[in-house]
Design a protein around this motif. Structure first.
Motif, short mmCIF file in Angstrom:
data_model
loop_
_atom_site.label_atom_id
_atom_site.label_comp_id
_atom_site.label_asym_id
_atom_site.label_seq_id
_atom_site.Cartn_x
_atom_site.Cartn_y
_atom_site.Cartn_z
N MET A 1 -4.25 -0.68 12.52
CA MET A 1 -5.02 -1.77 10.73
C MET A 1 -5.56 -0.11 10.80
O MET A 1 -6.76 0.41 10.59
CB MET A 1 -6.06 -2.27 11.08
N SER A 2 -5.19 0.92 8.65
CA SER A 2 -6.33 1.70 8.90
C SER A 2 -7.07 0.96 8.09
O SER A 2 -7.04 -0.33 7.64
CB SER A 2 -5.01 2.43 7.46
N ASP A 3 -8.42 2.42 7.02
CA ASP A 3 -9.46 1.73 6.32
C ASP A 3 -9.52 0.90 5.20
O ASP A 3 -8.33 1.79 4.57
CB ASP A 3 -10.51 2.84 6.17
N LEU A 4 -9.52 0.44 4.62
CA LEU A 4 -8.76 -0.46 3.55
C LEU A 4 -10.11 0.25 2.49
O LEU A 4 -11.50 -0.23 2.47
CB LEU A 4 -9.40 -1.66 3.28
N ILE A 5 -9.67 0.33 1.39
CA ILE A 5 -10.57 1.31 0.39
C ILE A 5 -10.21 0.58 -0.83
O ILE A 5 -8.47 0.04 -1.54
CB ILE A 5 -10.30 2.64 0.00
N LEU A 6 -11.06 0.01 -1.74
CA LEU A 6 -10.98 -0.78 -3.41
C LEU A 6 -10.94 0.16 -4.71
O LEU A 6 -12.05 1.41 -4.39
CB LEU A 6 -11.83 -1.72 -3.25
N TYR A 7 -9.99 0.91 -5.20
CA TYR A 7 -10.01 1.31 -5.96
C TYR A 7 -9.69 0.24 -7.49
O TYR A 7 -8.78 -0.46 -7.76
CB TYR A 7 -9.08 2.03 -6.38
N ALA A 25 -3.67 9.47 2.74
CA ALA A 25 -4.31 10.68 4.20
C ALA A 25 -4.60 9.25 5.09
O ALA A 25 -5.58 9.56 5.62
CB ALA A 25 -5.51 10.65 3.59
N GLY A 26 -3.82 8.17 5.06
CA GLY A 26 -3.86 7.24 5.89
C GLY A 26 -4.72 6.04 5.69
O GLY A 26 -4.81 5.16 6.19
N TYR A 27 -4.99 5.95 4.30
CA TYR A 27 -5.92 4.36 3.90
C TYR A 27 -4.75 3.67 3.38
O TYR A 27 -4.20 4.03 3.35
CB TYR A 27 -7.25 4.43 3.16
N SER A 28 -5.59 2.47 3.76
CA SER A 28 -4.94 1.02 2.69
C SER A 28 -6.25 0.85 2.07
O SER A 28 -6.66 1.09 1.43
CB SER A 28 -5.08 0.06 3.58
N VAL A 29 -4.66 0.77 0.22
CA VAL A 29 -5.56 0.12 -0.96
C VAL A 29 -5.05 -0.34 -1.37
O VAL A 29 -3.88 -1.61 -2.00
CB VAL A 29 -5.36 1.84 -1.42
N LEU A 30 -6.61 -0.75 -1.86
CA LEU A 30 -5.71 -2.47 -3.14
C LEU A 30 -7.03 -2.14 -4.51
O LEU A 30 -7.46 -1.02 -4.78
CB LEU A 30 -7.21 -3.08 -2.05
N ILE A 31 -5.41 -1.86 -5.56
CA ILE A 31 -6.31 -1.87 -6.83
C ILE A 31 -7.00 -3.43 -7.75
O ILE A 31 -6.18 -3.84 -7.45
CB ILE A 31 -5.20 -0.96 -7.74
N ALA A 32 -7.49 -2.60 -8.45
CA ALA A 32 -8.16 -4.17 -9.42
C ALA A 32 -7.77 -3.52 -10.74
O ALA A 32 -8.27 -1.73 -11.41
CB ALA A 32 -9.44 -4.47 -8.90
N LYS A 33 -7.69 -4.21 -11.27
CA LYS A 33 -7.57 -3.38 -12.63
C LYS A 33 -9.38 -3.53 -14.17
O LYS A 33 -9.36 -3.05 -14.58
CB LYS A 33 -6.54 -4.30 -13.67
#
Length: 124
Positions: A1-7, A25-33
Motif C-alpha cells: 500500500m502506497s502512502d496516501l496524499i490528500l490534495y 512517484a508512487g503515491y495514492s491520491v485523494l482529491i477534495a474540491k
C-alpha cells in the motif's frame, strides 16, 4: 500500500496534473474540491500529507483548513503543503502563520513537487 496524499483543489485541471505527478512517484491520491470536503476526507482517511490550494470555494479557505488541522490533536502533526497560484506578498506569511509546513507557487515542476513531498514526509 502506497502512502496516501490528500490534495484539496477546486480546479479540475490542476487537480489532475498534481494527481498524475504524485501517482507517477508512487503515491495514492485523494482529491477534495473544497475545504469542507477536505476536512471530511482527512478525518476518514488520515493521509500522510495534505497539499492544499490557498484559495478555495466555500467557507473554508486553505489557511482555514491548515488552522483546523493544527487545532485537532489526532491530525495536528500531519505535514501540510500550501500550493497556490497566488503570488501576492500576503499568502506566504499567512500560510506559515496558520501552520503550513511548506509553500509552493504554481506552476510547479514535477521535480519541485516531489522534492517537497519527500522532504516533508522524511522530517515528519
Amino acid at each position: 500500500m502506497s502512502d496516501l496524499i490528500l490534495y484539496i483543489e477546486d480546479n479540475d485541471n490542476n487537480a489532475k496534473i498534481i494527481e498524475l505527478i504524485l501517482k507517477r512517484a508512487g503515491y495514492s491520491v485523494l482529491i477534495a474540491k473544497d475545504g469542507d470536503e477536505g476536512i471530511q476526507l482527512i478525518e476518514k482517511h488520515k493521509p500522510v500529507l495534505i497539499i492544499c490550494d490557498f484559495h478555495l470555494p466555500g467557507m473554508l479557505k486553505g489557511f482555514d483548513v491548515v488552522k483546523m488541522i493544527r487545532e485537532t490533536p489526532h491530525i495536528a502533526e500531519t505535514p501540510f503543503l500550501m500550493l497556490t497560484a497566488d503570488s501576492s506578498s500576503a499568502t506566504y506569511p499567512k500560510s506559515m502563520e496558520y501552520g503550513a509546513d511548506a509553500y509552493l507557487n504554481k506552476p510547479v515542476t514535477p521535480d519541485q513537487l516531489i522534492e517537497n513531498v519527500t522532504t516533508l514526509l522524511r522530517v515528519h
